[in-house]
Design an enzyme around this catalytic site. Structure first.
Site, PDB file in Angstrom:
ATOM      1  N   SER A   1     -10.630 -15.469  12.637  1.00 30.19           N
ATOM      2  CA  SER A   1      -9.885 -15.119  12.024  1.00 30.19           C
ATOM      3  C   SER A   1     -10.158 -14.396  10.306  1.00 30.19           C
ATOM      4  O   SER A   1      -8.836 -13.593  10.001  1.00 30.19           O
ATOM      5  CB  SER A   1      -9.468 -16.398  11.774  1.00 30.19           C
ATOM      6  OG  SER A   1     -10.229 -17.410  10.102  1.00 30.19           O
TER       7      SER A   1
ATOM      8  N   TYR B   1     -27.864 -24.941   6.140  1.00 32.90           N
ATOM      9  CA  TYR B   1     -27.453 -23.195   6.915  1.00 32.90           C
ATOM     10  C   TYR B   1     -28.166 -22.198   7.220  1.00 32.90           C
ATOM     11  O   TYR B   1     -28.375 -21.810   9.141  1.00 32.90           O
ATOM     12  CB  TYR B   1     -26.871 -22.433   5.713  1.00 32.90           C
ATOM     13  CG  TYR B   1     -26.085 -21.250   6.346  1.00 32.90           C
ATOM     14  CD1 TYR B   1     -25.143 -21.545   7.125  1.00 32.90           C
ATOM     15  CD2 TYR B   1     -27.027 -19.955   6.265  1.00 32.90           C
ATOM     16  CE1 TYR B   1     -24.248 -19.972   7.469  1.00 32.90           C
ATOM     17  CE2 TYR B   1     -26.349 -18.992   6.594  1.00 32.90           C
ATOM     18  CZ  TYR B   1     -25.002 -18.594   7.019  1.00 32.90           C
ATOM     19  OH  TYR B   1     -24.992 -17.765   7.477  1.00 32.90           O
TER      20      TYR B   1
ATOM     21  N   LYS C   1     -29.267 -20.725  11.190  1.00 32.82           N
ATOM     22  CA  LYS C   1     -29.321 -20.376  11.753  1.00 32.82           C
ATOM     23  C   LYS C   1     -30.353 -19.256  12.608  1.00 32.82           C
ATOM     24  O   LYS C   1     -30.478 -18.621  13.113  1.00 32.82           O
ATOM     25  CB  LYS C   1     -28.787 -18.773  10.211  1.00 32.82           C
ATOM     26  CG  LYS C   1     -27.564 -19.164  10.326  1.00 32.82           C
ATOM     27  CD  LYS C   1     -26.527 -19.320  11.105  1.00 32.82           C
ATOM     28  CE  LYS C   1     -24.893 -18.068  11.297  1.00 32.82           C
ATOM     29  NZ  LYS C   1     -24.381 -18.353  12.000  1.00 32.82           N
TER      30      LYS C   1
ATOM     31  N   SER D   1     -28.256 -14.766  11.074  1.00 30.62           N
ATOM     32  CA  SER D   1     -28.257 -14.605   9.387  1.00 30.62           C
ATOM     33  C   SER D   1     -29.290 -14.633   9.122  1.00 30.62           C
ATOM     34  O   SER D   1     -30.405 -14.661   9.487  1.00 30.62           O
ATOM     35  CB  SER D   1     -27.911 -16.117   8.305  1.00 30.62           C
ATOM     36  OG  SER D   1     -27.979 -15.311   7.866  1.00 30.62           O
TER      37      SER D   1
ATOM     38  N   ASN E   1     -19.778 -16.403  17.427  1.00 27.67           N
ATOM     39  CA  ASN E   1     -19.503 -15.748  15.378  1.00 27.67           C
ATOM     40  C   ASN E   1     -19.326 -17.342  14.404  1.00 27.67           C
ATOM     41  O   ASN E   1     -19.300 -17.619  13.482  1.00 27.67           O
ATOM     42  CB  ASN E   1     -19.058 -15.046  15.215  1.00 27.67           C
ATOM     43  CG  ASN E   1     -17.922 -14.906  13.238  1.00 27.67           C
ATOM     44  OD1 ASN E   1     -19.183 -14.151  12.802  1.00 27.67           O
ATOM     45  ND2 ASN E   1     -17.104 -14.994  13.369  1.00 27.67           N
TER      46      ASN E   1
END
Length: 265
Positions: free
Chosen positions: A28, A171, A175, A157, A104
């Site tokens: 989005s 996070y 990743k 990332s 993603n």
């Protein structure tokens, strides 16, 4: 799950069948929306998902249609396995095949390590790592049904490579898990001709990085050799390359798009 779709008016049937088909999660805004546009420009029909921003997803679909693509939009919470199954059932019913999967979608809370609750840890890993795994594994029948080049691109990332300081520990852990998933499936699927690669962005302008404090943003900028944040389209171009037949001899790779934050010797 709410779904909308539209086929561009006036498109010839042979043009429709000539296009490749791509599913992009979390599209989005930011990298996902830019990747959708890049894939559509490269000749892919697109199926994009969003978690909250339906308006942004609809705008991304319209941008894809401007390139002549068929575009579908579905709401998807990657932390909910049943929603992943339902989405893939929809794609199967409508298309029956996929040439490209771009994983993603994800979340990035900026929570100090000593304030991360067990519930938040589990939620981040469930969305980012488990969601990537389930979407990839669930999409395999669709990829196997397609002819020609087939490619999976997972968005990791630089935090997954170096550890999370500006972001957060959970996070970074999620990743890093995505990189392991990428390498594992690159080996598992190589014999079938399905390629699996990852991109590892550094700091990129997005709704997520807009939440950074001025101090954190300044630190990231000064720690980036190119001296600036990246733009979504700069990551999207790497995704589109890895997803294309032009990268047909590339699998198991991590493509760093980080302004020089991590440079291998």
């Amino acid at each position: 799950m709410d779904t909308t779709s539209e086929v561009p008016a006036g498109g010839a049937a042979d043009a429709r069948t000539a296009r490749r088909r791509a599913l992009v999660t979390g599209a989005s805004s930011g990298i996902g929306a830019a990747a959708t546009a890049a894939l559509a420009a490269d000749g892919c029909d697109v199926w994009i998902t969003y978690a909250r921003d339906e308006t942004g997803a609809s705008a991304a679909a319209e941008a894809a249609r401007a390139h002549g693509a068929e575009a579908h939009v579905s709401r998807l919470d990657l932390g909910q396995p049943r929603q992943i199954d339902a989405l893939l059932a929809e794609v199967t019913a409508a298309w029956g095949e996929l040439h490209v999967l771009v994983n993603n979608g994800g979340v990035c809370p900026y929570t100090p390590h000593d304030e991360i609750s067990v519930e938040e840890w589990d939620a981040v890993l469930a969305t980012n790592a488990r969601g990537t795994f389930l979407a990839l594994r669930g999409a395999l029948p669709l990829l196997r049904a397609a002819a020609g080049d087939r490619s999976i691109v997972n968005v990791s990332s630089v935090a997954g490579e170096l550890g999370g300081v500006a972001t957060s520990v959970h996070y970074a852990a999620s990743k890093a898990a995505i990189l392991a998933i990428t390498r594992s499936y690159a080996r598992l699927l190589a014999g079938e001709g399905i390629r699996v690669n990852a991109v590892a962005p550094g700091p990129v302008r997005s709704g997520i990085t807009d939440k950074l404090s001025a101090t954190a943003e300044a630190g990231l900028t000064s720690g980036t050799p190119l001296g600036r944040f990246g733009q979504p389209h700069e990551v999207a171009s790497a995704i589109a390359l890895l997803a294309s037949p032009a990268a047909g001899f590339t699998t198991g790779a991590t493509y760093d798009v980080n302004g020089g934050v991590r440079i291998d010797g």
